[in-house]
Design a protein around this motif. Structure first.
Motif, PDB file in Angstrom:
ATOM      1  N   THR A 141      25.619   2.912 113.896  1.00 34.13           N
ATOM      2  CA  THR A 141      24.523   3.007 113.476  1.00 34.13           C
ATOM      3  C   THR A 141      23.108   2.469 113.636  1.00 34.13           C
ATOM      4  N   HIS A 142      22.225   3.611 113.071  1.00 33.37           N
ATOM      5  CA  HIS A 142      20.679   3.480 113.701  1.00 33.37           C
ATOM      6  C   HIS A 142      20.423   2.864 112.965  1.00 33.37           C
ATOM      7  N   GLU A 143      18.844   2.255 113.625  1.00 24.25           N
ATOM      8  CA  GLU A 143      17.846   0.683 113.039  1.00 24.25           C
ATOM      9  C   GLU A 143      16.736   1.634 111.997  1.00 24.25           C
TER      10      GLU A 143
ATOM     11  N   GLY B 174      26.215  -2.292 115.384  1.00 22.64           N
ATOM     12  CA  GLY B 174      24.679  -2.430 114.561  1.00 22.64           C
ATOM     13  C   GLY B 174      24.975  -3.251 113.537  1.00 22.64           C
ATOM     14  N   ASP B 175      23.856  -3.891 113.315  1.00 24.65           N
ATOM     15  CA  ASP B 175      23.414  -4.864 112.462  1.00 24.65           C
ATOM     16  C   ASP B 175      24.487  -4.689 111.114  1.00 24.65           C
TER      17      ASP B 175
ATOM     18  N   LEU C 292      19.740   7.605 110.208  1.00 22.75           N
ATOM     19  CA  LEU C 292      18.277   7.141 110.519  1.00 22.75           C
ATOM     20  C   LEU C 292      17.455   7.237 109.257  1.00 22.75           C
TER      21      LEU C 292
ATOM     22  N   HIS D 225      13.164   3.614 110.557  1.00 22.89           N
ATOM     23  CA  HIS D 225      12.142   3.366 111.576  1.00 22.89           C
ATOM     24  C   HIS D 225      10.838   4.142 110.690  1.00 22.89           C
TER      25      HIS D 225
END
Length: 435
Positions: free
Chosen positions: A50-52, A190-191, A224, A54
């Motif tokens: 999981t990527h936050e 991830g969240d 992402l 950007h």
């Protein structure tokens, strides 16, 4: 005996030819992609990192963040032959010159938006990995972007159904191969992650909420998103209409107005009775650097207009008069919505002037659509003034398909007739005269 074998060989050839022509050379082949050895039974299942999201700040300029994909095998069995990783980017392209920045174990699609990499080491159950280094750099299509990376993983030898033969259709990289390095499974969480099971949809994308069995993207992971600061904010993006004017057989031009808001390009649908007329290479080379003309996008086939200072022109050829014909010019909406969506689209009006086209302004047709005059009236003969014949209902490709279909049916018919004659000959030869 030899005669019988020869007849059977002729039958086999005729049946094979008929089957190939009727069903196609790929008839009977599996639906999987390159190297497909799909079998029933237990399969690996992959969790994706999981990527936050950007936000690209002004200090970063137009630099899109690099992506380091990661995945873990949460299934009951290993991926013994290794895995394949597919990465697709939107609103940007992999930035490469002669494939020198693309690893040699990766394959780049035609428009540089999709990259597939192969890793031949086995991936045990319970193991997690990330790329040893980030993927090659990507560059935005425009100075402001609102796009994303998405990726998926599947076992080598067991691709999702209908996966293209990327080893043949894509270009292979020339740089040093990229590898994998082990990471803890916990680094993938991830969240946005959930624990539901996804399933293989046949296009490399998962439909579940957490994991992708046998390959595919998991929701909450494998993505992402990136956006230029303020570019997706709710705002009013709009465009004004334009008018094209000229005689049949001439080019007609109109300047594209600058859109309101942060829209970076406009899309054009030309009026009925006209053909989009892009500039030739020679014409483009003669233009000042600050001036541009609308172009047709090779990837999606649409006509777009864009220029940093909006010195951009639309050019069409007027082929024939169509009463009330209008085109359309439009801009997209901001990612978070438009405060006034009613002005995102405006008409392109067409005014066809009366009178003959002068010989110095006449240009040949640029499309296959019917036209009223193919030559200027000053030089036209009686045959030239007639509209060209309507194209055949069966196109060149269509005729080819019909010919192949008839040929295949004929081959099968000949084979059946030969078979019947052979049987009759055998029956006659096998009769005995009773004394």
């Amino acid at each position: 005996m030899r005669k019988g074998r020869g007849r059977r060989a002729v039958l086999a050839v005729l049946f094979t030819a008929g089957a190939v022509l009727l069903l196609g050379p790929g008839a009977g082949a599996g639906a999987g992609g390159p190297g497909s050895v799909r079998q029933d039974g237990e399969r690996p299942s992959f969790r994706l990192r999981t990527h936050e999201p950007h936000t690209i700040t002004p200090d970063e300029g137009d630099s899109i963040p690099p992506l380091t994909p990661a995945f873990g095998n949460t299934g009951p069995v290993a991926a013994p032959l290794g895995v394949a990783l597919r990465v697709t980017v939107t609103d940007a392209r992999f930035d490469t010159i002669a494939l020198d920045t693309i690893p040699r174990n990766c394959y780049l699609a035609k428009y540089h938006r999709t990259l597939i990499c192969e890793f031949s080491d086995a991936v045990p159950a319970g193991a997690a990995y990330e790329l040893a280094e980030p993927l090659p750099k990507v560059s935005g299509d425009y100075y402001a972007v609102n796009g994303s990376y998405t990726y998926s993983v599947w076992p080598l030898g067991d691709p999702p159904a209908h996966t293209e033969d990327y080893t043949a259709q894509y270009e292979r990289g020339k740089d040093t191969a990229v590898g994998l390095k082990p990471v803890a499974m916990s680094t993938l969480k991830g969240d946005g992650e959930s624990t539901g099971d996804g399933e293989d949809t046949g296009d490399g994308e998962g439909t579940g909420d957490g994991e992708a069995k046998g390959g595919g993207e998991a929701k909450g992971g494998g993505e992402l998103r990136f956006v230029s600061d303020g570019y997706a904010d709710r705002a009013d993006w709009g465009i004004e209409g334009i008018k094209l004017r000229g005689r049949i057989g001439e080019y007609a031009e109109a300047s594209i107005p600058e859109p309101t808001g942060a829209a970076q390009r406009v899309r054009v649908e030309v009026p009925e009775g006209t053909s989009f007329a892009p500039l030739t290479r020679q014409e483009r080379e003669g233009l000042p650097s600050e001036i541009d003309y609308c172009t047709r996008d090779a990837e999606d086939g649409n006509i777009y207009c864009s220029n940093p200072r909006w010195y951009v022109t639309l050019r069409v050829r007027i082929d024939r008069r169509v009463e009330g014909a209008e085109g359309r010019i439009s801009v997209a909406e901001p990612g978070n919505g438009d405060t006034n969506p009613g002005n995102n689209t405006a008409p392109i009006k067409l005014e066809v002037e009366d009178g003959p086209t002068s010989i110095d302004r006449w240009v040949p047709p640029v499309s296959g659509f019917p036209v009223e005059h193919d030559v200027p009236l000053e030089t036209a003969g009686s045959d030239d003034l007639a509209s060209p014949p309507e194209p055949s209902v069966i196109s060149v490709d269509g005729r080819t398909g019909v010919i192949l279909l008839v040929a295949g049916a004929s081959a099968v018919t000949l084979a059946l007739e030969a078979f019947r004659r052979i049987r009759r000959a055998r029956n006659r030869g096998g009769r005995r005269v009773t004394p």
